[in-house]
Design a protein around this motif. Structure first.
Motif, PDB file in Angstrom:
ATOM      1  N   CYS A  77       4.986   1.365   5.497  1.00 32.59           N
ATOM      2  CA  CYS A  77       3.963   0.692   4.704  1.00 32.59           C
ATOM      3  C   CYS A  77       4.153  -0.819   4.786  1.00 32.59           C
ATOM      4  CB  CYS A  77       4.066   1.166   3.257  1.00 32.59           C
ATOM      5  SG  CYS A  77       2.718   0.604   2.231  1.00 32.59           S
ATOM      6  N   LEU A  78       3.042  -1.518   4.857  1.00 35.07           N
ATOM      7  CA  LEU A  78       3.077  -2.981   4.868  1.00 35.07           C
ATOM      8  C   LEU A  78       3.729  -3.478   3.585  1.00 35.07           C
ATOM      9  CD1 LEU A  78       2.022  -5.582   6.332  1.00 35.07           C
ATOM     10  CD2 LEU A  78       0.039  -5.417   4.825  1.00 35.07           C
ATOM     11  N   ARG A  79       4.709  -4.341   3.727  1.00 31.15           N
ATOM     12  CA  ARG A  79       5.403  -4.865   2.554  1.00 31.15           C
ATOM     13  C   ARG A  79       5.116  -6.335   2.316  1.00 31.15           C
ATOM     14  NH1 ARG A  79       8.763  -1.303   5.050  1.00 31.15           N
ATOM     15  NH2 ARG A  79       9.490   0.423   3.793  1.00 31.15           N
ATOM     16  N   THR A  80       4.728  -7.035   3.368  1.00 24.99           N
ATOM     17  CA  THR A  80       4.464  -8.471   3.268  1.00 24.99           C
ATOM     18  C   THR A  80       3.099  -8.759   3.860  1.00 24.99           C
ATOM     19  OG1 THR A  80       6.826  -8.908   3.546  1.00 24.99           O
ATOM     20  CG2 THR A  80       5.336 -10.764   3.860  1.00 24.99           C
ATOM     21  N   GLN A  81       2.246  -9.393   3.058  1.00 25.00           N
ATOM     22  CA  GLN A  81       0.915  -9.729   3.543  1.00 25.00           C
ATOM     23  C   GLN A  81       0.886 -11.190   3.981  1.00 25.00           C
ATOM     24  OE1 GLN A  81      -1.822 -11.641   2.389  1.00 25.00           O
ATOM     25  NE2 GLN A  81      -0.811 -12.517   0.608  1.00 25.00           N
ATOM     26  N   ARG A  82       0.114 -11.463   5.024  1.00 24.16           N
ATOM     27  CA  ARG A  82       0.045 -12.799   5.606  1.00 24.16           C
ATOM     28  C   ARG A  82      -1.382 -13.330   5.689  1.00 24.16           C
ATOM     29  NH1 ARG A  82       4.322 -10.182   7.985  1.00 24.16           N
ATOM     30  NH2 ARG A  82       6.147 -11.443   8.450  1.00 24.16           N
ATOM     31  N   ARG A  83      -2.331 -12.715   4.978  1.00 29.13           N
ATOM     32  CA  ARG A  83      -3.726 -13.093   5.142  1.00 29.13           C
ATOM     33  C   ARG A  83      -4.352 -13.745   3.913  1.00 29.13           C
ATOM     34  NH1 ARG A  83      -6.798  -8.206   7.901  1.00 29.13           N
ATOM     35  NH2 ARG A  83      -8.271  -9.851   8.354  1.00 29.13           N
ATOM     36  N   MET A  84      -3.926 -13.330   2.728  1.00 26.25           N
ATOM     37  CA  MET A  84      -4.577 -13.806   1.502  1.00 26.25           C
ATOM     38  C   MET A  84      -3.730 -14.839   0.781  1.00 26.25           C
ATOM     39  SD  MET A  84      -5.838 -10.214  -0.130  1.00 26.25           S
ATOM     40  CE  MET A  84      -4.397  -9.274   0.371  1.00 26.25           C
ATOM     41  N   ARG A  85      -4.417 -15.773   0.167  1.00 22.76           N
ATOM     42  CA  ARG A  85      -3.697 -16.680  -0.732  1.00 22.76           C
ATOM     43  C   ARG A  85      -3.183 -15.852  -1.906  1.00 22.76           C
ATOM     44  NH1 ARG A  85      -4.237 -22.023   0.220  1.00 22.76           N
ATOM     45  NH2 ARG A  85      -5.847 -22.641   1.702  1.00 22.76           N
ATOM     46  N   PRO A  86      -2.040 -16.246  -2.481  1.00 22.17           N
ATOM     47  CA  PRO A  86      -1.466 -15.473  -3.584  1.00 22.17           C
ATOM     48  C   PRO A  86      -2.432 -15.233  -4.752  1.00 22.17           C
ATOM     49  CG  PRO A  86       0.158 -17.003  -2.758  1.00 22.17           C
ATOM     50  CD  PRO A  86      -1.139 -17.317  -2.047  1.00 22.17           C
ATOM     51  N   ALA A  87      -3.299 -16.203  -5.049  1.00 27.20           N
ATOM     52  CA  ALA A  87      -4.252 -16.039  -6.156  1.00 27.20           C
ATOM     53  C   ALA A  87      -5.206 -14.877  -5.890  1.00 27.20           C
ATOM     54  CB  ALA A  87      -5.039 -17.325  -6.367  1.00 27.20           C
ATOM     55  N   ILE A  88      -5.558 -14.657  -4.644  1.00 21.21           N
ATOM     56  CA  ILE A  88      -6.427 -13.538  -4.284  1.00 21.21           C
ATOM     57  C   ILE A  88      -5.621 -12.246  -4.227  1.00 21.21           C
ATOM     58  CG2 ILE A  88      -7.904 -12.586  -2.463  1.00 21.21           C
ATOM     59  CD1 ILE A  88      -8.663 -15.522  -1.817  1.00 21.21           C
ATOM     60  N   ALA A  89      -4.432 -12.324  -3.657  1.00 17.92           N
ATOM     61  CA  ALA A  89      -3.580 -11.140  -3.519  1.00 17.92           C
ATOM     62  C   ALA A  89      -3.220 -10.537  -4.879  1.00 17.92           C
ATOM     63  CB  ALA A  89      -2.323 -11.492  -2.744  1.00 17.92           C
ATOM     64  N   ARG A  90      -3.162 -11.352  -5.915  1.00 23.16           N
ATOM     65  CA  ARG A  90      -2.852 -10.830  -7.258  1.00 23.16           C
ATOM     66  C   ARG A  90      -3.888  -9.801  -7.720  1.00 23.16           C
ATOM     67  NH1 ARG A  90      -0.763 -16.028  -8.267  1.00 23.16           N
ATOM     68  NH2 ARG A  90      -2.761 -16.879  -8.906  1.00 23.16           N
ATOM     69  N   ASN A  91      -5.108  -9.915  -7.233  1.00 19.44           N
ATOM     70  CA  ASN A  91      -6.157  -8.978  -7.634  1.00 19.44           C
ATOM     71  C   ASN A  91      -5.897  -7.552  -7.151  1.00 19.44           C
ATOM     72  OD1 ASN A  91      -7.813 -10.861  -8.998  1.00 19.44           O
ATOM     73  ND2 ASN A  91      -8.533 -11.610  -7.029  1.00 19.44           N
ATOM     74  N   ILE A  92      -5.149  -7.403  -6.071  1.00 18.24           N
ATOM     75  CA  ILE A  92      -4.875  -6.062  -5.549  1.00 18.24           C
ATOM     76  C   ILE A  92      -3.488  -5.555  -5.945  1.00 18.24           C
ATOM     77  CG2 ILE A  92      -6.485  -6.312  -3.624  1.00 18.24           C
ATOM     78  CD1 ILE A  92      -4.008  -6.718  -1.819  1.00 18.24           C
TER      79      ILE A  92
END
Length: 107
Positions: A77-92
């Protein structure tokens, strides 16, 4: 199928595998296929099935990818994301609590 046989692919990589019907996965396999890599997200879109009765009676809306996950077939499973800013990533975060932001997303 003739083209797949002619290509003789030993490895098949299927992206967005959670959205692909099992029959389509099987159709992509040839005699030479030795390895199948399914890449996708079982928490997102399921395969689209046009006939509700088939979906209801035979669970055709469950992809091979999701079925393998439900049967506890080993996966990564993906553990580190490299595409979204943290403010957006918090939504998921409620869906993916283990997902972390790579430092490249901070700038």
């Amino acid at each position: 199928q003739a083209l797949i046989t002619k290509l003789g692919c030993k490895v098949i990589v299927m992206e967005e595998a959670a959205e692909v019907l099992e029959a389509h996965v099987l159709a992509a396999l040839g005699r030479e296929t030795q390895q199948l890599l399914l890449i996708g997200d079982h928490k997102q879109l399921r395969p689209g099935v046009q006939c509700y009765e088939l979906t209801k009676d035979y669970a055709l809306d469950v992809s091979l990818f999701e079925r393998c996950h439900n049967l506890r077939v080993p996966f990564e499973c993906l553990r580190t994301q490299r595409r979204m800013r943290p403010a957006i990533a918090r939504n998921i975060h409620p869906i993916y609590p283990e997902l972390r932001d790579h430092p490249c997303t901070l700038g």
